[in-house]
Design a protein around this motif. Structure first.
Motif, PDB file in Angstrom:
ATOM      1  N   GLN A 144      70.014  80.627  64.766  1.00  0.00           N
ATOM      2  CA  GLN A 144      69.410  80.854  63.450  1.00  0.00           C
ATOM      3  C   GLN A 144      69.554  79.600  62.584  1.00  0.00           C
ATOM      4  O   GLN A 144      68.600  79.190  61.909  1.00  0.00           O
ATOM      5  N   LEU A 145      70.726  78.999  62.629  1.00  0.00           N
ATOM      6  CA  LEU A 145      70.981  77.812  61.805  1.00  0.00           C
ATOM      7  C   LEU A 145      70.243  76.577  62.324  1.00  0.00           C
ATOM      8  O   LEU A 145      69.961  75.662  61.554  1.00  0.00           O
ATOM      9  N   ALA A 146      69.925  76.550  63.603  1.00  0.00           N
ATOM     10  CA  ALA A 146      69.274  75.375  64.199  1.00  0.00           C
ATOM     11  C   ALA A 146      67.761  75.370  63.984  1.00  0.00           C
ATOM     12  O   ALA A 146      67.124  74.324  64.157  1.00  0.00           O
ATOM     13  N   GLU A 147      67.185  76.492  63.596  1.00  0.00           N
ATOM     14  CA  GLU A 147      65.725  76.629  63.588  1.00  0.00           C
ATOM     15  C   GLU A 147      65.006  75.501  62.858  1.00  0.00           C
ATOM     16  O   GLU A 147      64.024  74.965  63.358  1.00  0.00           O
ATOM     17  N   GLY A 148      65.472  75.121  61.684  1.00  0.00           N
ATOM     18  CA  GLY A 148      64.789  74.093  60.908  1.00  0.00           C
ATOM     19  C   GLY A 148      64.950  72.685  61.453  1.00  0.00           C
ATOM     20  O   GLY A 148      64.351  71.742  60.933  1.00  0.00           O
ATOM     21  N   ARG A 149      65.749  72.524  62.498  1.00  0.00           N
ATOM     22  CA  ARG A 149      66.053  71.187  63.028  1.00  0.00           C
ATOM     23  C   ARG A 149      65.506  70.960  64.437  1.00  0.00           C
ATOM     24  O   ARG A 149      65.690  69.880  64.994  1.00  0.00           O
ATOM     25  N   LEU A 150      64.858  71.955  65.014  1.00  0.00           N
ATOM     26  CA  LEU A 150      64.490  71.883  66.430  1.00  0.00           C
ATOM     27  C   LEU A 150      63.521  70.746  66.737  1.00  0.00           C
ATOM     28  O   LEU A 150      63.651  70.074  67.754  1.00  0.00           O
ATOM     29  N   ASP A 151      62.529  70.534  65.873  1.00  0.00           N
ATOM     30  CA  ASP A 151      61.552  69.484  66.158  1.00  0.00           C
ATOM     31  C   ASP A 151      62.109  68.094  65.864  1.00  0.00           C
ATOM     32  O   ASP A 151      61.601  67.101  66.368  1.00  0.00           O
ATOM     33  N   ALA A 152      63.154  68.018  65.053  1.00  0.00           N
ATOM     34  CA  ALA A 152      63.753  66.724  64.728  1.00  0.00           C
ATOM     35  C   ALA A 152      64.805  66.298  65.743  1.00  0.00           C
ATOM     36  O   ALA A 152      65.136  65.121  65.840  1.00  0.00           O
ATOM     37  N   ASN A 153      65.346  67.269  66.495  1.00  0.00           N
ATOM     38  CA  ASN A 153      66.436  66.940  67.417  1.00  0.00           C
ATOM     39  C   ASN A 153      66.204  67.578  68.785  1.00  0.00           C
ATOM     40  O   ASN A 153      66.425  68.777  68.958  1.00  0.00           O
ATOM     41  N   PRO A 154      65.786  66.779  69.774  1.00  0.00           N
ATOM     42  CA  PRO A 154      65.523  67.305  71.116  1.00  0.00           C
ATOM     43  C   PRO A 154      66.750  67.960  71.767  1.00  0.00           C
ATOM     44  O   PRO A 154      66.597  68.872  72.576  1.00  0.00           O
TER      45      PRO A 154
END
Length: 175
Positions: free
Chosen positions: A86-96
């Protein structure tokens, strides 16, 4: 008297939920950077409940790093991994690396972990996320909840999922 920041961090490991939630709220209200190091220690050595409270506390302090998230996405406890996704959702496209860890969760043996992965992958626009969702779609069989999660995430990724599924002879219609 008032609890110190160190005492509040320790209270996140309390077996009683009320103490953990109250400590987490007070840590958020204080915004004390001195709690960041001890919170990261809790991520390494504590109960699953304390690890969940610690990761959300780091988020509330704007101190949750991608490295912290990778650590909790690899946590042995499924509840910790669900919160991490849930916490990672906003970062997925920025961090492979984060995306790769969430994709791994889509193959977890725990149905709730797979369902959260299906929801969280919808936050990504990556073809890899679409392929993971397509794979989940193939595996849903009789799991109506997982199918719902996959479909809810398919909005942005529908075309890529469709191509992946059409290429799958065992899934495509008329095969």
């Amino acid at each position: 008297g008032l609890a110190t920041t160190a005492e509040l961090v320790q209270a996140l490991a309390d077996p009683r939920g009320w103490w953990r939630m109250t400590a987490q709220r007070l840590l958020y209200e204080r915004q004390d950077a001195a709690s960041v190091g001890p919170l990261r220690e809790l991520l390494r050595h504590s109960s699953p409940e304390a690890r969940v409270n610690a990761v959300w506390s780091l988020q509330g302090l704007s101190a949750l790093s991608d490295a912290d998230l990778v650590r909790v996405l690899r946590d042995p406890h499924q509840g910790v991994r669900i919160n991490a996704m849930q916490l990672a959702e906003g970062r997925l496209d920025a961090n492979p690396d984060l995306l790769a860890e969430v994709i791994k969760q889509a193959e977890d043996e725990d149905a709730q972990v797979r369902m959260q992965a299906a929801f969280s992958l919808g936050a990504s626009t990556s073809p890899a996320a679409a392929q993971a969702l397509a794979k989940l779609a193939r595996s849903t069989q009789d799991d109506v909840w997982l199918r719902t999660a996959v479909l809810s995430s398919a909005r942005e990724l529908a075309a890529e999922m469709f191509v992946t599924l059409l290429a799958d002879q065992s899934f495509a219609p008329g095969s």
